[in-house]
Write a protein that holds these residues in place. Structure first.
Motif, PDB file in Angstrom:
ATOM      1  N   VAL A 101       0.685  -0.749   0.269  1.00 16.77           N
ATOM      2  CA  VAL A 101       0.247  -0.077   0.181  1.00 16.77           C
ATOM      3  C   VAL A 101       1.020   1.168  -0.123  1.00 16.77           C
ATOM      4  CG1 VAL A 101      -1.904   1.030   1.382  1.00 16.77           C
ATOM      5  CG2 VAL A 101      -1.346  -1.100   0.928  1.00 16.77           C
ATOM      6  N   PRO A 102       0.953   1.796  -1.466  1.00 12.57           N
ATOM      7  CA  PRO A 102       1.954   3.352  -1.209  1.00 12.57           C
ATOM      8  C   PRO A 102       1.139   4.077  -0.091  1.00 12.57           C
ATOM      9  CG  PRO A 102       1.089   2.220  -3.215  1.00 12.57           C
ATOM     10  CD  PRO A 102       0.171   1.706  -2.329  1.00 12.57           C
ATOM     11  N   ASP A 103       2.499   4.238   1.060  1.00 19.10           N
ATOM     12  CA  ASP A 103       2.376   5.855   1.581  1.00 19.10           C
ATOM     13  C   ASP A 103       1.071   5.698   2.689  1.00 19.10           C
ATOM     14  OD1 ASP A 103       3.666   7.492   0.176  1.00 19.10           O
ATOM     15  OD2 ASP A 103       2.371   8.059  -0.366  1.00 19.10           O
ATOM     16  N   GLY A 104       0.803   3.481   3.199  1.00 24.60           N
ATOM     17  CA  GLY A 104       0.190   3.304   4.086  1.00 24.60           C
ATOM     18  C   GLY A 104       0.886   2.939   4.938  1.00 24.60           C
ATOM     19  N   ALA A 105       2.318   3.291   5.754  1.00 23.12           N
ATOM     20  CA  ALA A 105       2.520   3.650   7.053  1.00 23.12           C
ATOM     21  C   ALA A 105       2.892   5.296   7.471  1.00 23.12           C
ATOM     22  CB  ALA A 105       3.371   2.541   7.308  1.00 23.12           C
ATOM     23  N   GLY A 106       2.100   6.291   6.566  1.00 20.47           N
ATOM     24  CA  GLY A 106       2.562   7.609   6.492  1.00 20.47           C
ATOM     25  C   GLY A 106       3.611   7.711   5.329  1.00 20.47           C
ATOM     26  N   GLU A 107       3.383   9.384   5.001  1.00 20.62           N
ATOM     27  CA  GLU A 107       3.444   9.734   3.881  1.00 20.62           C
ATOM     28  C   GLU A 107       5.162   9.227   3.708  1.00 20.62           C
ATOM     29  OE1 GLU A 107       3.966  14.215   1.637  1.00 20.62           O
ATOM     30  OE2 GLU A 107       3.339  14.003   3.184  1.00 20.62           O
ATOM     31  N   GLY A 108       5.186   8.879   2.227  1.00 17.56           N
ATOM     32  CA  GLY A 108       6.811   8.363   1.756  1.00 17.56           C
ATOM     33  C   GLY A 108       6.404   7.037   1.921  1.00 17.56           C
ATOM     34  N   ARG A 109       6.122   6.189   2.979  1.00 14.93           N
ATOM     35  CA  ARG A 109       6.532   4.443   3.897  1.00 14.93           C
ATOM     36  C   ARG A 109       5.190   4.199   2.731  1.00 14.93           C
ATOM     37  NH1 ARG A 109       6.643   5.104   9.706  1.00 14.93           N
ATOM     38  NH2 ARG A 109       7.637   2.921   9.542  1.00 14.93           N
ATOM     39  N   ASN A 110       5.940   2.511   2.483  1.00 18.06           N
ATOM     40  CA  ASN A 110       4.661   1.884   1.782  1.00 18.06           C
ATOM     41  C   ASN A 110       4.181   1.224   3.352  1.00 18.06           C
ATOM     42  OD1 ASN A 110       4.397   3.163  -0.341  1.00 18.06           O
ATOM     43  ND2 ASN A 110       6.268   2.079  -1.445  1.00 18.06           N
ATOM     44  N   LEU A 111       3.109   0.348   3.246  1.00 16.41           N
ATOM     45  CA  LEU A 111       2.630  -0.640   4.194  1.00 16.41           C
ATOM     46  C   LEU A 111       2.855  -2.270   2.956  1.00 16.41           C
ATOM     47  CD1 LEU A 111       1.988  -1.811   7.170  1.00 16.41           C
ATOM     48  CD2 LEU A 111      -0.194  -1.585   6.190  1.00 16.41           C
ATOM     49  N   ARG A 112       3.692  -3.235   3.722  1.00 15.20           N
ATOM     50  CA  ARG A 112       3.102  -4.411   2.935  1.00 15.20           C
ATOM     51  C   ARG A 112       2.430  -5.293   3.645  1.00 15.20           C
ATOM     52  NH1 ARG A 112       6.641  -6.910  -0.647  1.00 15.20           N
ATOM     53  NH2 ARG A 112       7.689  -5.313  -0.714  1.00 15.20           N
ATOM     54  N   TYR A 113       1.886  -6.280   3.583  1.00 10.00           N
ATOM     55  CA  TYR A 113       1.063  -7.158   4.025  1.00 10.00           C
ATOM     56  C   TYR A 113       1.119  -8.171   3.426  1.00 10.00           C
ATOM     57  CZ  TYR A 113      -2.596  -3.554   5.517  1.00 10.00           C
ATOM     58  OH  TYR A 113      -3.201  -3.049   6.158  1.00 10.00           O
ATOM     59  N   ASP A 114       1.881  -9.568   4.079  1.00  8.10           N
ATOM     60  CA  ASP A 114       2.721 -10.675   3.157  1.00  8.10           C
ATOM     61  C   ASP A 114       1.655 -11.558   4.431  1.00  8.10           C
ATOM     62  OD1 ASP A 114       6.257 -12.146   3.390  1.00  8.10           O
ATOM     63  OD2 ASP A 114       4.032 -12.655   2.221  1.00  8.10           O
ATOM     64  N   LEU A 115       0.564 -12.188   3.610  1.00 12.06           N
ATOM     65  CA  LEU A 115       0.013 -13.085   3.733  1.00 12.06           C
ATOM     66  C   LEU A 115      -0.214 -14.947   3.462  1.00 12.06           C
ATOM     67  CD1 LEU A 115      -2.828 -10.675   2.645  1.00 12.06           C
ATOM     68  CD2 LEU A 115      -2.154 -11.106   4.727  1.00 12.06           C
ATOM     69  N   GLU A 116      -0.550 -15.333   3.235  1.00  7.25           N
ATOM     70  CA  GLU A 116      -0.076 -17.077   3.288  1.00  7.25           C
ATOM     71  C   GLU A 116      -1.679 -17.505   3.039  1.00  7.25           C
ATOM     72  OE1 GLU A 116       1.078 -20.514   1.297  1.00  7.25           O
ATOM     73  OE2 GLU A 116       2.319 -18.444   1.941  1.00  7.25           O
ATOM     74  N   LEU A 117      -2.900 -17.606   1.979  1.00 10.80           N
ATOM     75  CA  LEU A 117      -3.629 -18.075   1.877  1.00 10.80           C
ATOM     76  C   LEU A 117      -4.671 -19.410   1.328  1.00 10.80           C
ATOM     77  CD1 LEU A 117      -5.445 -14.939  -0.329  1.00 10.80           C
ATOM     78  CD2 LEU A 117      -4.961 -14.886   2.125  1.00 10.80           C
ATOM     79  N   PRO A 118      -6.062 -19.642   1.884  1.00  9.37           N
ATOM     80  CA  PRO A 118      -5.696 -21.111   1.238  1.00  9.37           C
ATOM     81  C   PRO A 118      -6.662 -21.029   0.052  1.00  9.37           C
ATOM     82  CG  PRO A 118      -7.471 -19.883   2.757  1.00  9.37           C
ATOM     83  CD  PRO A 118      -6.729 -19.480   2.846  1.00  9.37           C
ATOM     84  N   ALA A 119      -6.332 -22.292  -0.773  1.00 11.11           N
ATOM     85  CA  ALA A 119      -7.209 -22.652  -1.606  1.00 11.11           C
ATOM     86  C   ALA A 119      -8.366 -22.567  -1.953  1.00 11.11           C
ATOM     87  CB  ALA A 119      -6.422 -23.580  -2.727  1.00 11.11           C
TER      88      ALA A 119
END
Length: 262
Positions: free
Chosen positions: A125-143
Motif C-alpha cells: 500500500v503506497p504511503d500506507g505507513a505514513g507519507e513516503g512509507r509503504n505498508l506491506r502485507y505478506d499473507l498466506e491464503l488457503p486455496a
C-alpha cells in the motif's frame, strides 16, 4: 502489467512496514448466500485485520478488500501493488468505497481467479505507513476449491479465462503497443440513472478492422446505475487503429469510463 487504466472521463453540464500473516485454517474460504439479495460471497479474514472477498450480487461481480489504512474522502481510487505466489508484482487500481478502509477491484474476476489458487499474497500500500512509507502485507491464503468458484459461476464468469493472460500486454492507457483510438468511445449518461456519478471498467476484443467485439463489463459502480449498459451500447460505434501493419489476429484492450453529472 499495470492494471491501473487511464480513465476516460465523461462530464455532463519510502520505508516499508511489514505485516506477516499466519496461514488461515480451514479447507476453503467461507461462503455466504442470500437468495433475497441475490448474493453469493466468498471471504477470508486474516490475522493482520484484512478481509478479502469475492462477491456476485444481482449479476454484478466484485472483489473487495477491507481493513486497509484509511484514505481521505476526496480519494476515489488507490493503487495497490500485488504479487501472487512467485509471479511478478503488478499494480492494480482499486476503487475506494464508502468505507474509507475498503476498496473494490477494477478487474474482480481476474483477481478472483488468482485467489482461488491460494498461496502467498503480498500487497503493498503506497504511503500506507505514513507519507513516503509503504505498508506491506505478506499473507498466506488457503486455496478455494469451491467457494470462489461459486461466486464466479453465480455471475456467469468463467473459472479459467485465457483473456487474463492478455491483460499483461495492456498499458496504462488500456491499449496494447501499436494501438490507438480511431473513434473514441463516447457513451451517453444513462437517462434513467438516479446517480450523479459512477464508472464502468470494460474489456473488449479489438478486431483487425478496428471494431470492438465481445465487450465485458468487468466492474461498475453503482451496480444499478446502468453505466455499464451505456458503455456497451457506445462500444458498438467505437473503433481503434493500428500503427504500422494491420494485425491478423484480434487484440485485447481495456478502458475505464467515469461518469459525472454536473
Amino acid at each position: 502489467m499495470k492494471r491501473a487504466l487511464t480513465a476516460l472521463t465523461l462530464v455532463l453540464a519510502a520505508g516499508s512496514a511489514v505485516a506477516q500473516d499466519a496461514p488461515p485454517t480451514g479447507e476453503d474460504w467461507d461462503l455466504v448466500k442470500d437468495a433475497r439479495k441475490k448474493s453469493t460471497i466468498a471471504y477470508v479474514t486474516t490475522t493482520t485485520g484484512l478481509s478479502i472477498a469475492t462477491r456476485c450480487m444481482d449479476s454484478g461481480y466484485s472483489a473487495l478488500i477491507f481493513g486497509l489504512p484509511e484514505v481521505t474522502r476526496r480519494t476515489k481510487t488507490r493503487p495497490l501493488q500485488i504479487t501472487f505466489r512467485d509471479e511478478e508484482a503488478s499494480e492494480w487500481r482499486w476503487n475506494v468505497t464508502t468505507d474509507r478502509a475498503g476498496a473494490v477491484a477494477d478487474f474482480p474476476a481476474p483477481f478472483a481467479r488468482e485467489l482461488r489458487q491460494g498461496g502467498r499474497l503480498q500487497i503493498v500500500v503506497p504511503d500506507g505507513a505514513g507519507e513516503g512509507r509503504n505498508l506491506r502485507y505478506d499473507l498466506e491464503l488457503p486455496a478455494s476449491g469451491s467457494a470462489i468458484d461459486e461466486t464466479l459461476t453465480a455471475c456467469d464468469r468463467p473459472l479459467v479465462d485465457p483473456r487474463d493472460q492478455e491483460l499483461e500486454a495492456i498499458g496504462e492507457d488500456g491499449l496494447q503497443v501499436g494501438m490507438r483510438w480511431d473513434r473514441q468511445i463516447r457513451p451517453r449518461y444513462p437517462s434513467q440513472s438516479r446517480y450523479l456519478e459512477g464508472f464502468a471498467v470494460t474489456t473488449c476484443v479489438a478486431q483487425p478492422d478496428g471494431t470492438l467485439r465481445d465487450c465485458v463489463i468487468e466492474t461498475e459502480h453503482p451496480g444499478d446505475g446502468r453505466f455499464g449498459e451505456a458503455v456497451l451500447k457506445a462500444a458498438r460505434d467505437a473503433t481503434v487503429a493500428y500503427d504500422g501493419d494491420q494485425p491478423t489476429a484480434p487484440r485485447m484492450m481495456a478502458f475505464r469510463v467515469n461518469f459525472i453529472m454536473q
